[in-house]
Design a protein around this motif. Sequence first.
Motif, PDB file in Angstrom:
ATOM      1  N   ILE A 210       0.761  -1.247   0.418  1.00  0.00           N
ATOM      2  CA  ILE A 210       0.073   0.148   0.268  1.00  0.00           C
ATOM      3  C   ILE A 210       1.072   0.909   0.125  1.00  0.00           C
ATOM      4  O   ILE A 210       0.622   2.053  -0.992  1.00  0.00           O
ATOM      5  N   SER A 211       2.283   1.901   0.378  1.00  0.00           N
ATOM      6  CA  SER A 211       2.931   3.115   1.146  1.00  0.00           C
ATOM      7  C   SER A 211       3.656   3.405  -0.248  1.00  0.00           C
ATOM      8  O   SER A 211       3.837   4.072  -0.095  1.00  0.00           O
ATOM      9  N   GLY A 212       3.834   1.838  -0.690  1.00  0.00           N
ATOM     10  CA  GLY A 212       4.477   2.160  -2.013  1.00  0.00           C
ATOM     11  C   GLY A 212       3.474   1.813  -4.093  1.00  0.00           C
ATOM     12  O   GLY A 212       4.772   2.266  -4.535  1.00  0.00           O
ATOM     13  N   ALA A 213       2.621   2.571  -2.827  1.00  0.00           N
ATOM     14  CA  ALA A 213       1.484   2.356  -4.554  1.00  0.00           C
ATOM     15  C   ALA A 213       2.191   3.181  -5.002  1.00  0.00           C
ATOM     16  O   ALA A 213       2.519   4.491  -5.108  1.00  0.00           O
ATOM     17  N   PHE A 214       2.587   2.997  -7.210  1.00  0.00           N
ATOM     18  CA  PHE A 214       2.630   4.101  -7.947  1.00  0.00           C
ATOM     19  C   PHE A 214       1.499   4.455  -8.069  1.00  0.00           C
ATOM     20  O   PHE A 214       0.347   4.292  -8.257  1.00  0.00           O
ATOM     21  N   ARG A 215       1.406   6.092  -8.288  1.00  0.00           N
ATOM     22  CA  ARG A 215      -0.082   6.940  -8.875  1.00  0.00           C
ATOM     23  C   ARG A 215      -0.487   6.198 -10.059  1.00  0.00           C
ATOM     24  O   ARG A 215       0.330   6.321 -11.012  1.00  0.00           O
ATOM     25  N   GLU A 216      -1.169   5.709 -10.536  1.00  0.00           N
ATOM     26  CA  GLU A 216      -0.960   4.705 -12.042  1.00  0.00           C
ATOM     27  C   GLU A 216      -1.011   5.965 -12.620  1.00  0.00           C
ATOM     28  O   GLU A 216      -0.253   5.631 -13.789  1.00  0.00           O
ATOM     29  N   ASP A 217      -1.352   6.758 -13.496  1.00  0.00           N
ATOM     30  CA  ASP A 217      -1.083   7.457 -14.458  1.00  0.00           C
ATOM     31  C   ASP A 217       0.724   7.560 -13.755  1.00  0.00           C
ATOM     32  O   ASP A 217       1.439   7.680 -15.704  1.00  0.00           O
ATOM     33  N   LEU A 218       1.281   8.221 -12.920  1.00  0.00           N
ATOM     34  CA  LEU A 218       2.811   8.406 -12.783  1.00  0.00           C
ATOM     35  C   LEU A 218       3.254   6.847 -12.921  1.00  0.00           C
ATOM     36  O   LEU A 218       4.444   6.718 -13.509  1.00  0.00           O
ATOM     37  N   PHE A 219       2.747   5.671 -12.793  1.00  0.00           N
ATOM     38  CA  PHE A 219       2.973   4.044 -13.366  1.00  0.00           C
ATOM     39  C   PHE A 219       3.358   4.710 -14.728  1.00  0.00           C
ATOM     40  O   PHE A 219       4.683   4.089 -14.674  1.00  0.00           O
ATOM     41  N   LEU A 220       2.415   4.638 -15.735  1.00  0.00           N
ATOM     42  CA  LEU A 220       3.164   4.535 -16.798  1.00  0.00           C
ATOM     43  C   LEU A 220       4.051   5.939 -16.992  1.00  0.00           C
ATOM     44  O   LEU A 220       5.327   5.440 -18.200  1.00  0.00           O
ATOM     45  N   ARG A 221       4.144   6.901 -16.674  1.00  0.00           N
ATOM     46  CA  ARG A 221       4.928   7.829 -16.982  1.00  0.00           C
ATOM     47  C   ARG A 221       6.290   7.134 -16.405  1.00  0.00           C
ATOM     48  O   ARG A 221       7.651   7.707 -17.376  1.00  0.00           O
ATOM     49  N   GLU A 222       6.995   7.021 -15.379  1.00  0.00           N
ATOM     50  CA  GLU A 222       8.145   6.295 -15.056  1.00  0.00           C
ATOM     51  C   GLU A 222       8.500   5.818 -16.319  1.00  0.00           C
ATOM     52  O   GLU A 222       9.766   5.614 -16.923  1.00  0.00           O
ATOM     53  N   PHE A 223       7.773   4.586 -16.910  1.00  0.00           N
ATOM     54  CA  PHE A 223       8.227   3.803 -18.080  1.00  0.00           C
ATOM     55  C   PHE A 223       8.457   4.803 -19.569  1.00  0.00           C
ATOM     56  O   PHE A 223       9.671   4.222 -20.635  1.00  0.00           O
ATOM     57  N   GLU A 224       7.837   5.735 -19.292  1.00  0.00           N
ATOM     58  CA  GLU A 224       8.009   6.863 -20.754  1.00  0.00           C
ATOM     59  C   GLU A 224       9.646   7.786 -20.273  1.00  0.00           C
ATOM     60  O   GLU A 224      10.113   7.681 -21.535  1.00  0.00           O
ATOM     61  N   GLU A 225       9.409   7.555 -19.017  1.00  0.00           N
ATOM     62  CA  GLU A 225      10.372   8.505 -19.335  1.00  0.00           C
ATOM     63  C   GLU A 225      12.383   7.638 -18.717  1.00  0.00           C
ATOM     64  O   GLU A 225      13.066   8.317 -19.086  1.00  0.00           O
ATOM     65  N   ALA A 226      11.628   6.661 -18.232  1.00  0.00           N
ATOM     66  CA  ALA A 226      12.744   5.844 -19.219  1.00  0.00           C
ATOM     67  C   ALA A 226      13.540   5.467 -20.227  1.00  0.00           C
ATOM     68  O   ALA A 226      14.133   4.947 -20.418  1.00  0.00           O
ATOM     69  N   GLY A 227      12.418   5.391 -21.610  1.00  0.00           N
ATOM     70  CA  GLY A 227      12.453   5.414 -23.311  1.00  0.00           C
ATOM     71  C   GLY A 227      11.529   4.570 -23.469  1.00  0.00           C
ATOM     72  O   GLY A 227      12.142   3.954 -24.889  1.00  0.00           O
TER      73      GLY A 227
END
Length: 370
Positions: A210-227
Motif C-alpha cells: 500500500i505505502s509504496g503504490a504508484f499513482r496509476e498515471d505516474l506508473f505509466l509515466r515512469e516507463f515513458e521517462e525511462a525511454g
Amino acid sequence: MEPALCCPVSYDPQLLAAIPEEVLQRDYGCGDPTRYLRPGETVLDLGSGAGKVCFIASQIVGPKGRVIGVDMNDDMLAVARRNAPVVAERIGHGNVSFEKGKIQDLKLNVEALELWLMLNPVRSGADLEELEKHKEDFRRNQPLVPDESVDVVVSNCVLNLVKPEDKRDLFREIFRVLRRGGRAVISDIVSDEDVPERLQSDPQLWSGCISGAFREDLFLREFEEAGFHGITILSRGEEPWQTVEGTEFRSMTLVAYKGKQGPCLDQKHAVVYRGPFRLVEDDDGHVLHRGVRTAVCEKTFRILSQEPYREHFELVPPQVPVPLEEAPPFPCTGGVRLRDPRETKGADHRATTEAGPSACSPKNGNGSCC
C-alpha cells in the motif's frame, strides 16, 4: 485461484501442477505477467521470491528459452533453488536460475560481493574505499544481468516495494537489460490518488503493498521517462482491491516496449491510421490523422508494423526503398507531413493493371463492380 498477500490471482492450473506446494504456499502477487510470454524467450523476473512466476514462465518459454529470477531475500532464494531441480524433472527441462541482487542495481552480483567481503572485511575507511572500488569492478566486469541480454522483464507486485529514491534507477535498469525490441510486462498495485505521507511511513501498509503504490498515471509515466514506447494497460482491476481512507488501490498489468531510439532516415515510407479516433499521437510526437497517408521515417514504420500498433495501421512501403546508407535524415519533429503517393510508387510509375478478382468476384455480389 491462489490466495496471496496482495490480491487473489488466477493461474493456469496445468502450469501450477508442476510446482511444489512449498513454493505455492509463499505466493505473493497481484497479477499474472506470464500469460504474455512466448516460447523461446529469455525472461528476467524481478523480485522472484520463492520462484512461482519463474517456474510458470519456464514452462511457457520451453527448453529453448531461459528464465532468470533476481531477489535479495536469502530464505526465498533457498526455497526457489531447492525446488528448481524438482520442477525441471517434472516438466522435462531445466532452464531457470536464481540470482541474488537488488532489482534497482542489476549490475551488482551481491553473492559475488559477499564472497569477496568474507575474505576482505571492512575495518577502516580505506577498506570502505576498496569495497566501493570492487563494487564498481563487479558491475563493470561481471554484471549480474548484462546490457541488452533479455527479451522480457516481468515482475509481480514488487516494484512498489522499492524505496522512492531508488525507483528512477529501477526503471533505468529495466530498460538497460532489455534487448532492442524487448518489453517489460509488469503487474503491480497502483492508487487512484497520491498516497499521503503518513500512510507511506506505515510499515504494515508498506509490507502490504500500500505505502509504496504508484499513482496509476505516474506508473505509466515512469516507463515513458525511462525511454519506453507503446506503453499499454493490459489489465486494470475494475473494483479496488482495497480502499484506505478514501484512496483506492487496485492491481494493474502493463506492457512497455524498448526500441524507439536511433536515427530517423527517409526511405519514402508512409502509414495510414485506420481509426477509430480522429487523430492520435505516438511516443515520438508524430500526429497521425485517420485515413491520411502520413510520411514516416524507416524506424517509425518498423515500429508501427509491430505490436502493439500493427492492427491500427495500414502500411505503405516504398516500391523501391532508398538504401539506408543513402537515405537522408527524416524530420520527425515539426508537425504532420503527408506522403504523396508518387513518392512511394516512384515518380515514373505508369503501370496499368487488369481489375483484380478480390473486389468484384461473384463471392462479393453479382460479379459486377457497378
